[in-house]
Design an enzyme around this catalytic site. Sequence first.
Site, mmCIF file in Angstrom:
data_model
loop_
_atom_site.group_PDB
_atom_site.id
_atom_site.type_symbol
_atom_site.label_atom_id
_atom_site.label_comp_id
_atom_site.label_asym_id
_atom_site.label_seq_id
_atom_site.Cartn_x
_atom_site.Cartn_y
_atom_site.Cartn_z
ATOM 1 N N ASP A 44 52.421 84.659 46.710
ATOM 2 C CA ASP A 44 52.646 83.322 46.155
ATOM 3 C C ASP A 44 51.511 82.981 45.182
ATOM 4 O OD1 ASP A 44 54.235 80.615 46.718
ATOM 5 O OD2 ASP A 44 52.114 80.085 46.581
ATOM 6 N N TYR A 49 46.955 78.049 39.865
ATOM 7 C CA TYR A 49 45.972 78.801 40.647
ATOM 8 C C TYR A 49 45.136 79.755 39.794
ATOM 9 C CZ TYR A 49 49.236 77.516 44.463
ATOM 10 O OH TYR A 49 50.076 76.856 45.331
ATOM 11 N N LYS A 74 54.941 79.210 39.817
ATOM 12 C CA LYS A 74 55.350 77.797 39.737
ATOM 13 C C LYS A 74 54.907 77.180 38.425
ATOM 14 C CE LYS A 74 53.955 77.666 44.591
ATOM 15 N NZ LYS A 74 52.694 78.363 44.728
ATOM 16 N N HIS A 107 56.360 72.918 40.741
ATOM 17 C CA HIS A 107 55.226 72.761 41.673
ATOM 18 C C HIS A 107 55.195 71.366 42.316
ATOM 19 C CE1 HIS A 107 51.031 74.700 42.390
ATOM 20 N NE2 HIS A 107 51.368 73.954 43.418
HETATM 21 N N1 LIG Z 1 53.319 74.299 46.578
HETATM 22 C C1 LIG Z 1 52.206 73.633 46.792
HETATM 23 O O1 LIG Z 1 52.046 72.466 46.361
HETATM 24 C C2 LIG Z 1 51.109 74.278 47.577
HETATM 25 C C3 LIG Z 1 49.983 73.524 47.958
HETATM 26 C C4 LIG Z 1 48.989 74.143 48.692
HETATM 27 C C5 LIG Z 1 49.110 75.497 49.036
HETATM 28 N N2 LIG Z 1 50.180 76.221 48.616
HETATM 29 C C6 LIG Z 1 50.310 77.672 48.932
HETATM 30 O O2 LIG Z 1 50.104 77.855 50.331
HETATM 31 C C7 LIG Z 1 49.058 78.788 50.537
HETATM 32 C C8 LIG Z 1 48.335 78.512 51.847
HETATM 33 O O3 LIG Z 1 47.796 77.196 51.870
HETATM 34 P P1 LIG Z 1 46.258 76.885 52.078
HETATM 35 O O4 LIG Z 1 45.461 78.012 51.517
HETATM 36 O O5 LIG Z 1 45.980 75.546 51.598
HETATM 37 O O6 LIG Z 1 46.087 76.805 53.665
HETATM 38 P P2 LIG Z 1 46.235 77.773 54.942
HETATM 39 O O7 LIG Z 1 46.851 79.083 54.609
HETATM 40 O O8 LIG Z 1 46.822 76.940 56.019
HETATM 41 O O9 LIG Z 1 44.720 78.010 55.360
HETATM 42 C C9 LIG Z 1 43.853 78.778 54.594
HETATM 43 C C10 LIG Z 1 42.452 78.566 55.157
HETATM 44 O O10 LIG Z 1 42.386 79.020 56.500
HETATM 45 C C11 LIG Z 1 41.413 80.038 56.629
HETATM 46 N N3 LIG Z 1 41.980 81.048 57.525
HETATM 47 C C12 LIG Z 1 43.026 81.875 57.292
HETATM 48 N N4 LIG Z 1 43.301 82.635 58.364
HETATM 49 C C13 LIG Z 1 42.392 82.283 59.316
HETATM 50 C C14 LIG Z 1 42.147 82.718 60.643
HETATM 51 N N5 LIG Z 1 42.892 83.659 61.213
HETATM 52 N N6 LIG Z 1 41.126 82.149 61.335
HETATM 53 C C15 LIG Z 1 40.365 81.187 60.760
HETATM 54 N N7 LIG Z 1 40.540 80.733 59.502
HETATM 55 C C16 LIG Z 1 41.544 81.287 58.788
HETATM 56 C C17 LIG Z 1 41.162 80.569 55.245
HETATM 57 O O11 LIG Z 1 39.822 80.970 55.086
HETATM 58 P P3 LIG Z 1 39.416 82.492 54.636
HETATM 59 O O12 LIG Z 1 40.069 82.753 53.316
HETATM 60 O O13 LIG Z 1 37.928 82.393 54.554
HETATM 61 O O14 LIG Z 1 39.901 83.372 55.742
HETATM 62 C C18 LIG Z 1 41.414 79.321 54.380
HETATM 63 O O15 LIG Z 1 40.272 78.514 54.314
HETATM 64 C C19 LIG Z 1 48.190 78.644 49.291
HETATM 65 O O16 LIG Z 1 47.337 79.737 49.082
HETATM 66 C C20 LIG Z 1 49.259 78.496 48.221
HETATM 67 O O17 LIG Z 1 49.773 79.780 47.868
HETATM 68 C C21 LIG Z 1 51.190 75.622 47.908
#
Ligand SMILES: NC(=O)c1ccc[n+]([C@@H]2O[C@H](COP(=O)([O-])OP(=O)(O)OC[C@H]3O[C@@H](n4cnc5c(N)ncnc54)[C@H](OP(=O)(O)O)[C@@H]3O)[C@@H](O)[C@H]2O)c1
Length: 286
Positions: A44, A49, A74, A107
Site C-alpha cells: 500500500d 507517502y 492513491k 485518499h
Molecule cells: N488511507 C488513509 O487515509 C490511510 C491513513 C493512514 C494509514 N494508511 C495506511 O495504513 C498503513 C498502516 O497504518 P499506520 O502505519 O498508521 O499504523 P499501524 O500499522 O497500526 O501501526 C504502525 C506502528 O506500529 C508499530 N508496530 C508495527 N508492528 C508492531 C509490533 N508487532 N509491535 C509493536 N509495534 C509495532 C510500527 O513501528 P515500527 O515500524 O517501528 O515497527 C508503527 O509505529 C499505513 O502505512 C498506510 O499504508 C492509510
Amino acid sequence: MKKYILNNGVEIPGIGFGTWRIPGGEDSLKATLEAIEVGYRHIDTAALYETEESVGKAVRACGIPRDELFVTSKVWLDDRGYDKAMKACEASLKALNMDYIDLYLIHWPSYTQYDSDWRAVNNGTWRALEHFYKQGVFRAIGVCNCMPHHIEAIMEDNEIKPSVNQIEFHPCYPQLAAAEFCHNNDILVEAWRPLGKGLILDMPQLKAIADKYGKTTAQVCMRWCLQHDTLPIVKTTHKERMISNVDIWDFELTAEEMAYIDTFPPISWSGQHPDFVNLSGKTARS
Ligand SMILES: NC(=O)c1ccc[n+]([C@@H]2O[C@H](COP(=O)([O-])OP(=O)(O)OC[C@H]3O[C@@H](n4cnc5c(N)ncnc54)[C@H](OP(=O)(O)O)[C@@H]3O)[C@@H](O)[C@H]2O)c1
C-alpha cells in the site's frame, strides 16, 4: 495468506503492507523488499507517502512475478477534481514506473462540512479513476475514508461502483456502521492503522486476550480485523514484526472477545472524520 475477491472479480491478498511514514528512497525500498521476502504480496502506497518510486523499484527487484503482487496507490486531496486527478493518476503510474496499478483509491473525499460542491468534486475525481479503469490501467478502483453518504453519492452519480473503502479501523476505532454499509454493498473494507499506530498494544485488556492464546497484542488486533471481514494494512520497518504480525492463523477470537474489543475506548483514534476534518495541502498528513 487469505485472499478476498473484489466486486469486479479481481483477487486481492488479504493483508497489505503499509508504507506511510517510512521515508521514501532507501528506507522504503529496503522495507518493501523485506516485506515481499517474508511473504507479503500486497503493498500500500500513495502519492502523499512519497514511497511510490521505491515501491515500484522493490516490485521490479524482488524476483516475484509482477502478477503475483498487488500494488495500491492513491490520489491525494490536492489533486481532487477531474483534471487534476487525471494528471495525478499519470504521475502515480510514472512514479511507480508501472504500466498498470492493481488498485487506485481516492485518499480523502471532499469535505462535506466545508465544500458545498463536495459531491461534484468527488464525482470529478472518481471519473478520472473510472477513465483509467476502463482502459485497463487500474485493475480496480475505490475510495478511502468514506462514510455511507459519500459512497451512495458516487454510486448514484457514476457508472462504476467502488471496489474498496479503506478506513481507519482498529480495536479503539471500529467503524462498524461504515463497515456494515460496505459489506452490504459488496465493497471490501480495508483497515488502515490496524494496530492503532502501535499506541494500543500495551492495553491490559488486549494483553489478557493475547496471553490466553500465547500471541502478541498486535496479532490479536490483526485477527480482530480479519474476523470483522476487513483487510488490514499494517506497517512496520522491523523484519521480525513483519513476520509475527501475519502469524495469526492458529487461533480464533471468540464472539464474546470480538464484542468486548468492539467496546474499547477511542484512545488512539486519529481524530479524522471525513465530515469534520479539513486536511489541506501536502503538509497536512493523516
Ligand atoms: N488511507 C488513509 O487515509 C490511510 C491513513 C493512514 C494509514 N494508511 C495506511 O495504513 C498503513 C498502516 O497504518 P499506520 O502505519 O498508521 O499504523 P499501524 O500499522 O497500526 O501501526 C504502525 C506502528 O506500529 C508499530 N508496530 C508495527 N508492528 C508492531 C509490533 N508487532 N509491535 C509493536 N509495534 C509495532 C510500527 O513501528 P515500527 O515500524 O517501528 O515497527 C508503527 O509505529 C499505513 O502505512 C498506510 O499504508 C492509510
